[in-house]
Design a protein around this motif. Structure first.
Motif, PDB file in Angstrom:
ATOM      1  N   LYS A 200     -34.115  22.946 -23.915  1.00 22.49           N
ATOM      2  CA  LYS A 200     -32.837  22.995 -23.051  1.00 22.49           C
ATOM      3  C   LYS A 200     -32.423  24.653 -22.817  1.00 22.49           C
ATOM      4  N   VAL A 201     -32.427  25.362 -23.817  1.00 22.94           N
ATOM      5  CA  VAL A 201     -32.198  26.839 -23.574  1.00 22.94           C
ATOM      6  C   VAL A 201     -33.175  27.637 -22.589  1.00 22.94           C
ATOM      7  N   ILE A 202     -34.356  27.354 -22.725  1.00 22.86           N
ATOM      8  CA  ILE A 202     -35.229  27.875 -21.963  1.00 22.86           C
ATOM      9  C   ILE A 202     -35.341  27.264 -20.390  1.00 22.86           C
ATOM     10  N   ASP A 203     -34.940  26.034 -20.295  1.00 23.14           N
ATOM     11  CA  ASP A 203     -34.938  25.519 -18.971  1.00 23.14           C
ATOM     12  C   ASP A 203     -33.496  26.174 -18.271  1.00 23.14           C
ATOM     13  N   ALA A 204     -32.573  26.241 -18.847  1.00 23.39           N
ATOM     14  CA  ALA A 204     -31.400  27.046 -18.407  1.00 23.39           C
ATOM     15  C   ALA A 204     -31.447  28.318 -17.988  1.00 23.39           C
ATOM     16  N   VAL A 205     -32.116  28.911 -18.780  1.00 21.18           N
ATOM     17  CA  VAL A 205     -32.317  30.494 -18.860  1.00 21.18           C
ATOM     18  C   VAL A 205     -33.177  30.942 -17.553  1.00 21.18           C
ATOM     19  N   ILE A 206     -34.197  29.885 -17.363  1.00 22.66           N
ATOM     20  CA  ILE A 206     -35.060  30.215 -16.247  1.00 22.66           C
ATOM     21  C   ILE A 206     -34.274  29.808 -15.010  1.00 22.66           C
ATOM     22  N   GLU A 207     -33.417  28.861 -15.161  1.00 22.94           N
ATOM     23  CA  GLU A 207     -32.677  28.576 -13.778  1.00 22.94           C
ATOM     24  C   GLU A 207     -31.721  29.586 -13.547  1.00 22.94           C
ATOM     25  N   LYS A 208     -31.227  30.204 -14.420  1.00 27.40           N
ATOM     26  CA  LYS A 208     -30.266  31.519 -14.134  1.00 27.40           C
ATOM     27  C   LYS A 208     -30.845  32.713 -13.981  1.00 27.40           C
ATOM     28  N   GLY A 209     -32.215  32.867 -13.759  1.00 23.45           N
ATOM     29  CA  GLY A 209     -33.093  34.173 -13.371  1.00 23.45           C
ATOM     30  C   GLY A 209     -33.824  34.758 -14.580  1.00 23.45           C
TER      31      GLY A 209
END
Length: 249
Positions: A200-209
């Motif tokens: 979940k953290v990885i997916d969100a971090v990637i989404e934020k750049g």
């Protein structure tokens, strides 16, 4: 690889191979005059950044020397300044018989290599004749890119600030959701309680750049492996993204 999940599709495997615990006395005890070689990562990367004790690695080197066993170090991830020195083994005061290189070696182009002294390399010269040549070995474009990257790394001493940048990451990545941050230079693993949390953290971090992923053998750990040229401002920005995600999850 030791994991049955990864090696099952490649059976039958070569006989006479032992997969032993990293950083263990058992590994040293198993080395004898019948042992052809010991293959180790200088620092285990895909296991979530696990470094050996210096005493253990030196003991492995000593036992290999005593028994005529080749010590082969895999520095495909830890080489080329990643740990703060040109080669990871420099931190441990050991010298391998064979050094395996890749990834950063090509400067972005596909290139791998192994290095040994002349006497060992001559073992590949015959029996069978031409038995160890390769169609694309020494590819001129890849080798030129690798040479240019190596020259820039050494001339600009890109690895001299690695440990300073490592400490900045560690100082900033402080959050109750982070169990620990394991690092060896700019090779870092941020450990969470589970793969589900990490994903979940990885997916969100990637989404934020920011770009990251997990480790093959430590799926609960987030990978940090930036270019050695990363700036202090970029480190702060990346860590802020991770912390913002943790606050908002």
């Amino acid at each position: 690889m030791g994991s049955e999940y990864w090696r099952n599709a490649f059976r039958p495997l070569l006989p006479g191979i032992l997969h032993l615990q990293y950083n263990s006395q058992q590994l040293i005890d198993e080395i004898d005059g019948n042992t052809a070689c010991v293959i180790l990562e200088t620092v285990q990367a895909e296991a979530g950044i696990l470094a050996p004790s210096a005493e253990w690695l030196r003991a492995v080197r000593k036992k290999c020397t005593e028994t005529g066993t080749l010590l082969i170090l895999d520095e495909i991830q830890t080489g080329f300044g990643r740990t703060g020195k040109l080669w990871g083994f420099e931190h441990f005061n050991v010298i391998p018989d064979i050094l395996l290189l890749g990834k950063a070696l090509g400067g972005g182009m596909p290139l791998g290599a192994f290095i040994a002294d002349k006497n060992l390399m001559l073992q590949l010269a015959d029996n069978p004749v031409l038995g160890h040549i390769t169609t694309f070995g020494g590819h001129p474009v890849c080798c030129t890119a690798g040479f240019a990257a190596m020259k820039a790394l050494v001339d600009e001493k890109m690895y001299e600030q690695v440990q300073q940048k490592e400490q900045l990451f560690i100082s900033l990545l402080q959050h109750e959701a982070i169990k620990t941050v394991r690092s060896f230079g700019l090779l870092m693993a941020v450990e969470f309680d589970s793969f589900e949390t990490n994903k979940k953290v990885i997916d969100a971090v990637i989404e934020k750049g920011a770009i990251t992923d997990w480790f093959l053998f430590a799926s609960h750990c987030l990978r940090i492996c930036p270019p050695l040229t990363i700036s202090e401002a970029e480190i702060k920005k990346a860590c802020k993204i991770v912390l913002n995600v943790l606050e908002g999850r």
